[in-house]
Design an enzyme around this catalytic site. Structure first.
Site, PDB file in Angstrom:
ATOM      1  N   ASP A  51      -4.630  -1.394   6.810  1.00  0.00           N
ATOM      2  CA  ASP A  51      -4.009  -2.686   6.565  1.00  0.00           C
ATOM      3  C   ASP A  51      -4.638  -3.904   7.243  1.00  0.00           C
ATOM      4  N   CYS A  79       1.699   0.843 -16.943  1.00  0.00           N
ATOM      5  CA  CYS A  79       2.768  -0.159 -17.006  1.00  0.00           C
ATOM      6  C   CYS A  79       3.174  -0.389 -18.455  1.00  0.00           C
ATOM      7  N   CYS A 105       9.338  -5.840 -13.190  1.00  0.00           N
ATOM      8  CA  CYS A 105       9.087  -6.436 -11.866  1.00  0.00           C
ATOM      9  C   CYS A 105       8.968  -7.959 -11.985  1.00  0.00           C
ATOM     10  N   CYS A 119      11.735 -10.564 -10.087  1.00  0.00           N
ATOM     11  CA  CYS A 119      11.334 -11.279  -8.870  1.00  0.00           C
ATOM     12  C   CYS A 119      12.119 -12.597  -8.767  1.00  0.00           C
ATOM     13  N   CYS A 137       6.289 -15.345  -2.242  1.00  0.00           N
ATOM     14  CA  CYS A 137       6.812 -13.982  -2.091  1.00  0.00           C
ATOM     15  C   CYS A 137       7.711 -13.907  -0.848  1.00  0.00           C
ATOM     16  N   CYS A 184      10.668  -7.566   1.225  1.00  0.00           N
ATOM     17  CA  CYS A 184      11.447  -7.526  -0.021  1.00  0.00           C
ATOM     18  C   CYS A 184      10.972  -6.319  -0.825  1.00  0.00           C
ATOM     19  N   CYS A 234      10.619  -5.819  -6.464  1.00  0.00           N
ATOM     20  CA  CYS A 234       9.693  -5.476  -7.557  1.00  0.00           C
ATOM     21  C   CYS A 234       9.308  -3.996  -7.550  1.00  0.00           C
ATOM     22  N   CYS A 275      11.055  -0.781 -10.490  1.00  0.00           N
ATOM     23  CA  CYS A 275       9.946  -0.147 -11.220  1.00  0.00           C
ATOM     24  C   CYS A 275      10.326   1.273 -11.656  1.00  0.00           C
TER      25      CYS A 275
HETATM   26  C1  B12 Z   1      -2.053  -9.823   2.077  1.00  0.00           C
HETATM   27  C2  B12 Z   1      -1.068  -8.709   1.810  1.00  0.00           C
HETATM   28  C3  B12 Z   1       0.209  -9.051   1.378  1.00  0.00           C
HETATM   29  C4  B12 Z   1       0.579 -10.475   0.972  1.00  0.00           C
HETATM   30  C5  B12 Z   1      -0.024 -10.785  -0.421  1.00  0.00           C
HETATM   31  C6  B12 Z   1       0.343  -9.718  -1.466  1.00  0.00           C
HETATM   32  C7  B12 Z   1      -0.803  -9.304  -2.354  1.00  0.00           C
HETATM   33  N1  B12 Z   1      -0.453  -8.777  -3.488  1.00  0.00           N
HETATM   34  O1  B12 Z   1      -1.962  -9.444  -2.014  1.00  0.00           O
HETATM   35  C8  B12 Z   1       2.124 -10.430   1.062  1.00  0.00           C
HETATM   36  C9  B12 Z   1       2.560 -10.870   2.440  1.00  0.00           C
HETATM   37  C10 B12 Z   1       2.874 -11.282   0.031  1.00  0.00           C
HETATM   38  C11 B12 Z   1       2.377  -8.939   0.910  1.00  0.00           C
HETATM   39  C12 B12 Z   1       3.573  -8.405   0.478  1.00  0.00           C
HETATM   40  C13 B12 Z   1       3.811  -7.049   0.325  1.00  0.00           C
HETATM   41  N2  B12 Z   1       3.004  -6.041   0.728  1.00  0.00           N
HETATM   42 CO1  B12 Z   1       1.199  -6.310   1.367  1.00  0.00          CO
HETATM   43  N3  B12 Z   1      -0.582  -6.380   1.895  1.00  0.00           N
HETATM   44  C14 B12 Z   1      -1.428  -7.358   2.020  1.00  0.00           C
HETATM   45  C15 B12 Z   1      -2.799  -6.821   2.470  1.00  0.00           C
HETATM   46  C16 B12 Z   1      -2.937  -7.041   3.974  1.00  0.00           C
HETATM   47  C17 B12 Z   1      -3.997  -7.398   1.717  1.00  0.00           C
HETATM   48  C18 B12 Z   1      -3.827  -7.418   0.197  1.00  0.00           C
HETATM   49  C19 B12 Z   1      -4.927  -8.192  -0.436  1.00  0.00           C
HETATM   50  O2  B12 Z   1      -6.099  -7.943  -0.190  1.00  0.00           O
HETATM   51  N4  B12 Z   1      -4.581  -9.194  -1.223  1.00  0.00           N
HETATM   52  C20 B12 Z   1      -5.577 -10.078  -1.811  1.00  0.00           C
HETATM   53  C21 B12 Z   1      -5.385 -10.177  -3.287  1.00  0.00           C
HETATM   54  C22 B12 Z   1      -6.546 -10.827  -3.963  1.00  0.00           C
HETATM   55  O3  B12 Z   1      -5.323  -8.871  -3.722  1.00  0.00           O
HETATM   56  P1  B12 Z   1      -4.298  -8.376  -4.781  1.00  0.00           P
HETATM   57  O4  B12 Z   1      -3.039  -9.162  -4.865  1.00  0.00           O
HETATM   58  O5  B12 Z   1      -4.170  -6.943  -4.599  1.00  0.00           O
HETATM   59  O6  B12 Z   1      -5.121  -8.854  -6.018  1.00  0.00           O
HETATM   60  C23 B12 Z   1      -5.790  -8.019  -6.815  1.00  0.00           C
HETATM   61  C24 B12 Z   1      -5.151  -8.167  -8.176  1.00  0.00           C
HETATM   62  O7  B12 Z   1      -4.841  -9.530  -8.405  1.00  0.00           O
HETATM   63  C25 B12 Z   1      -6.250  -7.659  -8.974  1.00  0.00           C
HETATM   64  N5  B12 Z   1      -6.303  -8.222 -10.316  1.00  0.00           N
HETATM   65  C26 B12 Z   1      -6.506  -9.485 -10.703  1.00  0.00           C
HETATM   66  N6  B12 Z   1      -6.580  -9.533 -12.024  1.00  0.00           N
HETATM   67  C27 B12 Z   1      -6.447  -8.290 -12.467  1.00  0.00           C
HETATM   68  C28 B12 Z   1      -6.458  -7.768 -13.726  1.00  0.00           C
HETATM   69  C29 B12 Z   1      -6.286  -6.391 -13.872  1.00  0.00           C
HETATM   70  C30 B12 Z   1      -6.325  -5.826 -15.244  1.00  0.00           C
HETATM   71  C31 B12 Z   1      -6.075  -5.556 -12.751  1.00  0.00           C
HETATM   72  C32 B12 Z   1      -5.863  -4.074 -12.889  1.00  0.00           C
HETATM   73  C33 B12 Z   1      -6.074  -6.097 -11.469  1.00  0.00           C
HETATM   74  C34 B12 Z   1      -6.253  -7.455 -11.375  1.00  0.00           C
HETATM   75  O8  B12 Z   1      -7.483  -7.958  -8.327  1.00  0.00           O
HETATM   76  C35 B12 Z   1      -7.228  -8.485  -7.051  1.00  0.00           C
HETATM   77  C36 B12 Z   1      -8.255  -7.989  -6.051  1.00  0.00           C
HETATM   78  O9  B12 Z   1      -8.291  -6.559  -6.007  1.00  0.00           O
HETATM   79  C37 B12 Z   1      -2.661  -5.295   2.095  1.00  0.00           C
HETATM   80  C38 B12 Z   1      -3.427  -4.344   2.998  1.00  0.00           C
HETATM   81  C39 B12 Z   1      -4.883  -4.263   2.622  1.00  0.00           C
HETATM   82  N7  B12 Z   1      -5.753  -4.356   3.610  1.00  0.00           N
HETATM   83  O10 B12 Z   1      -5.219  -4.103   1.480  1.00  0.00           O
HETATM   84  C40 B12 Z   1      -1.130  -5.079   2.156  1.00  0.00           C
HETATM   85  C41 B12 Z   1      -0.521  -4.114   1.126  1.00  0.00           C
HETATM   86  C42 B12 Z   1      -1.060  -4.469  -0.230  1.00  0.00           C
HETATM   87  N8  B12 Z   1       0.891  -4.471   1.160  1.00  0.00           N
HETATM   88  C43 B12 Z   1       1.692  -3.479   1.015  1.00  0.00           C
HETATM   89  C44 B12 Z   1       3.101  -3.594   0.916  1.00  0.00           C
HETATM   90  C45 B12 Z   1       3.919  -2.318   1.079  1.00  0.00           C
HETATM   91  C46 B12 Z   1       3.692  -4.856   0.680  1.00  0.00           C
HETATM   92  C47 B12 Z   1       5.164  -5.113   0.327  1.00  0.00           C
HETATM   93  C48 B12 Z   1       5.777  -4.091  -0.622  1.00  0.00           C
HETATM   94  C49 B12 Z   1       5.976  -5.195   1.649  1.00  0.00           C
HETATM   95  C50 B12 Z   1       7.442  -5.534   1.511  1.00  0.00           C
HETATM   96  N9  B12 Z   1       8.283  -4.598   1.116  1.00  0.00           N
HETATM   97  O11 B12 Z   1       7.827  -6.638   1.776  1.00  0.00           O
HETATM   98  C51 B12 Z   1       5.080  -6.530  -0.326  1.00  0.00           C
HETATM   99  C52 B12 Z   1       4.867  -6.449  -1.850  1.00  0.00           C
HETATM  100  C53 B12 Z   1       4.594  -7.753  -2.507  1.00  0.00           C
HETATM  101  C54 B12 Z   1       3.785  -7.588  -3.784  1.00  0.00           C
HETATM  102  N10 B12 Z   1       4.438  -7.544  -4.920  1.00  0.00           N
HETATM  103  O12 B12 Z   1       2.555  -7.497  -3.705  1.00  0.00           O
HETATM  104  C55 B12 Z   1       0.937  -2.167   0.865  1.00  0.00           C
HETATM  105  C56 B12 Z   1       0.959  -1.726  -0.605  1.00  0.00           C
HETATM  106  C57 B12 Z   1       1.032  -0.226  -0.808  1.00  0.00           C
HETATM  107  C58 B12 Z   1       0.949   0.124  -2.269  1.00  0.00           C
HETATM  108  N11 B12 Z   1       1.545   1.216  -2.680  1.00  0.00           N
HETATM  109  O13 B12 Z   1       0.351  -0.579  -3.055  1.00  0.00           O
HETATM  110  C59 B12 Z   1      -0.497  -2.575   1.432  1.00  0.00           C
HETATM  111  C60 B12 Z   1      -1.661  -1.861   0.773  1.00  0.00           C
HETATM  112  C61 B12 Z   1      -0.441  -2.289   2.936  1.00  0.00           C
HETATM  113  C62 B12 Z   1      -0.706  -0.821   3.282  1.00  0.00           C
HETATM  114  N12 B12 Z   1      -1.725  -0.556   4.058  1.00  0.00           N
HETATM  115  O14 B12 Z   1      -0.044   0.076   2.849  1.00  0.00           O
HETATM  116  N13 B12 Z   1       1.278  -8.205   1.225  1.00  0.00           N
HETATM  117  S1  SF4 Z   2       8.095  -2.575 -13.084  1.00  0.00           S
HETATM  118 FE1  SF4 Z   2       6.524  -1.048 -12.580  1.00  0.00          FE
HETATM  119  S2  SF4 Z   2       5.898  -0.197 -14.576  1.00  0.00           S
HETATM  120 FE2  SF4 Z   2       7.027  -2.098 -14.976  1.00  0.00          FE
HETATM  121  S3  SF4 Z   2       5.392  -3.642 -15.137  1.00  0.00           S
HETATM  122 FE3  SF4 Z   2       6.149  -3.661 -13.029  1.00  0.00          FE
HETATM  123  S4  SF4 Z   2       4.765  -2.306 -11.923  1.00  0.00           S
HETATM  124 FE4  SF4 Z   2       4.488  -1.869 -14.101  1.00  0.00          FE
HETATM  125  S1  SF4 Z   3       8.254  -8.510  -2.971  1.00  0.00           S
HETATM  126 FE1  SF4 Z   3      10.049  -9.629  -3.802  1.00  0.00          FE
HETATM  127  S2  SF4 Z   3       9.471 -11.790  -3.777  1.00  0.00           S
HETATM  128 FE2  SF4 Z   3       7.581 -10.587  -3.508  1.00  0.00          FE
HETATM  129  S3  SF4 Z   3       6.772 -10.351  -5.570  1.00  0.00           S
HETATM  130 FE3  SF4 Z   3       8.065  -8.574  -5.200  1.00  0.00          FE
HETATM  131  S4  SF4 Z   3      10.093  -9.156  -5.979  1.00  0.00           S
HETATM  132 FE4  SF4 Z   3       8.896 -11.021  -5.779  1.00  0.00          FE
END
Ligand code: B12
Ligand code: SF4
Ligand code: SF4
Length: 315
Positions: A136, A191, A197, A201, A217, A244, A247, A251
């Site tokens: 992470d 999906c 999701c 949200c 978020c 939170c 989402c 799922c």
């Molecule tokens: C920054 C971060 C956050 C931020 C930003 C969220 C985000 N989505 O990036 C915040 C604080 C909001 C956050 C929240 C949460 N997080 Co967080 N977070 C991280 C962290 C540290 C980095 C993620 C990252 O690099 N983001 C940068 C952006 C660019 O990446 P991305 O959103 O994944 O974007 C990708 C997509 O957009 C994709 N994409 C774009 N276009 C397209 C098109 C297609 C077709 C596809 C397939 C993909 C795609 O490409 C991008 C680059 O890969 C990781 C740990 C890590 N080192 O990876 C944990 C991590 C992602 N988080 C995690 C968790 C558990 C959460 C929460 C559930 C916590 C909670 N309950 O509150 C929430 C979920 C929110 C959500 N819906 O994402 C877990 C997820 C585990 C899993 N099963 O996926 C991780 C992996 C931590 C861990 N080590 O376990 N998080």
């Molecule tokens: S709720 Fe789960 S299966 Fe449905 S679009 Fe979101 S991530 Fe995909």
């Molecule tokens: S963690 Fe909650 S606020 Fe963040 S994207 Fe998911 S539903 Fe939305």
């Protein structure tokens, strides 16, 4: 590592068996290489300021996309998942809510220990291997590697989902200079036409499939944001005080989540039974006692009470 002596298929099997013994739920292995597909997506996400105040996301752009810049001569990325889906949840339905991932001991500590054990197992049973453990905090795109190593797909809520286990698990990696047998990347997106999701949200943080505006978020607002939570979220927090789960709770793939059996993640029973009034009156001593070694400590007492004060205004 002397490639001459290597036996990638055998080593991969040894590592996966040991990962299971250590309590990891899934283990997949990918070739350490530049993340071509992710590079433009990450760049766009950062350019659009989707990361808000998380300035650490801007650092080490190149390293985040190439594991060979993190570990000299890296050959393989070993991705691991650790289940955190709890057996029991908070008992008072009106109590401010904490994400399931933060019920037990801080996952960074729990997973680091297991990763180090796996790394020493590799050195002992395979040979002199250089490697680093990541969970992470380091510049690694955890979800991209889990997808590449066949563990699952990235859902529209941007979490990594596994067909067998849903998404309530952590991701972690070992990056090593050992050549291993690689799993096939996960190709299919399961999906389909679902948008549960996105629809659920409460802050519209999922701008479009896969793209999260972190600034909106609740997880960011309650954990990462240092300033006051903007008033525009006044009626949107749905009683979340730390993270939170919405989402993920909605799922359909999380119907397949089964409770973890990791002793370190067992929640403090007292915390689960705290009633709404107890949270509203929480003292720093109680905070320290129930969140000793917990990831909730990240917000400090001040941050958690800021969140509680913000959501209690709603009643
Ligand atoms: C920054 C971060 C956050 C931020 C930003 C969220 C985000 N989505 O990036 C915040 C604080 C909001 C956050 C929240 C949460 N997080 Co967080 N977070 C991280 C962290 C540290 C980095 C993620 C990252 O690099 N983001 C940068 C952006 C660019 O990446 P991305 O959103 O994944 O974007 C990708 C997509 O957009 C994709 N994409 C774009 N276009 C397209 C098109 C297609 C077709 C596809 C397939 C993909 C795609 O490409 C991008 C680059 O890969 C990781 C740990 C890590 N080192 O990876 C944990 C991590 C992602 N988080 C995690 C968790 C558990 C959460 C929460 C559930 C916590 C909670 N309950 O509150 C929430 C979920 C929110 C959500 N819906 O994402 C877990 C997820 C585990 C899993 N099963 O996926 C991780 C992996 C931590 C861990 N080590 O376990 N998080
Ligand atoms: S709720 Fe789960 S299966 Fe449905 S679009 Fe979101 S991530 Fe995909
Ligand atoms: S963690 Fe909650 S606020 Fe963040 S994207 Fe998911 S539903 Fe939305």
């Amino acid at each position: 590592m002397h490639e001459m002596l290597s036996n990638p298929a055998k080593y991969s099997k040894l590592i996966k068996d040991e990962a299971t013994r250590l309590g990891f739920m899934q283990c997949g292995i990918a070739k350490a290489e530049f993340l071509q597909e992710e590079a433009p997506r990450l760049e766009k996400w950062l350019n659009n300021n989707m990361h808000g105040e998380m300035s650490y996301m801007e650092n080490h752009f190149d390293k985040r996309l190439d594991p060979r810049l993190l570990v000299d001569d890296a050959k393989s990325v070993i991705s691991l998942t650790l289940n955190y889906f709890p057996q029991k949840e908070q008992t008072d339905p009106h109590a401010p809510k904490i994400s399931k991932y933060a019920y037990g001991k801080d996952y960074h500590m729990v997973i680091k220990d297991k990763l180090f054990e796996l790394l020493s197992f590799i050195s002992e049973h395979i040979g002199e291997v250089s490697g680093r453990a990541f969970v992470d905090s380091a510049p690694v795109l955890d979800k991209a590697w889990a997808k590449k190593s066949g563990i699952g797909w990235i859902g529209k809520n941007s979490n990594l989902i596994s067909k067998k286990n849903g998404s309530f698990f952590f991701l972690a990696e070992l990056i090593v200079d050992l050549h291993l047998e690689y799993d096939s990347p996960f190709q299919t997106d399961h999906c389909g036409t679902c948008t549960k999701c996105i629809d659920a949200c409460p802050t519209d943080a999922i701008l479009s499939p896969f793209i999260i505006d972190a600034k909106k978020c609740i997880s960011y607002l309650t954990i990462e944001l240092r300033d006051e939570i903007p008033q525009s979220f006044n009626d949107k927090m749905e009683n979340w005080m730390f993270g939170c789960d919405i989402c993920q709770d909605v799922c359909p793939w999380n119907r397949f989540s089964s409770p973890h059996s990791e002793p370190e993640f067992m929640p403090n029973e007292g915390m689960l039974n705290m009633r709404r009034e107890d949270w509203l009156d929480i003292t720093e001593d109680v905070f320290k006692q129930i969140f000793k070694n917990s990831a909730v400590k990240r917000t400090k007492f001040k941050g958690l009470t800021r969140n509680i004060d913000f959501i209690k205004k709603l009643d």
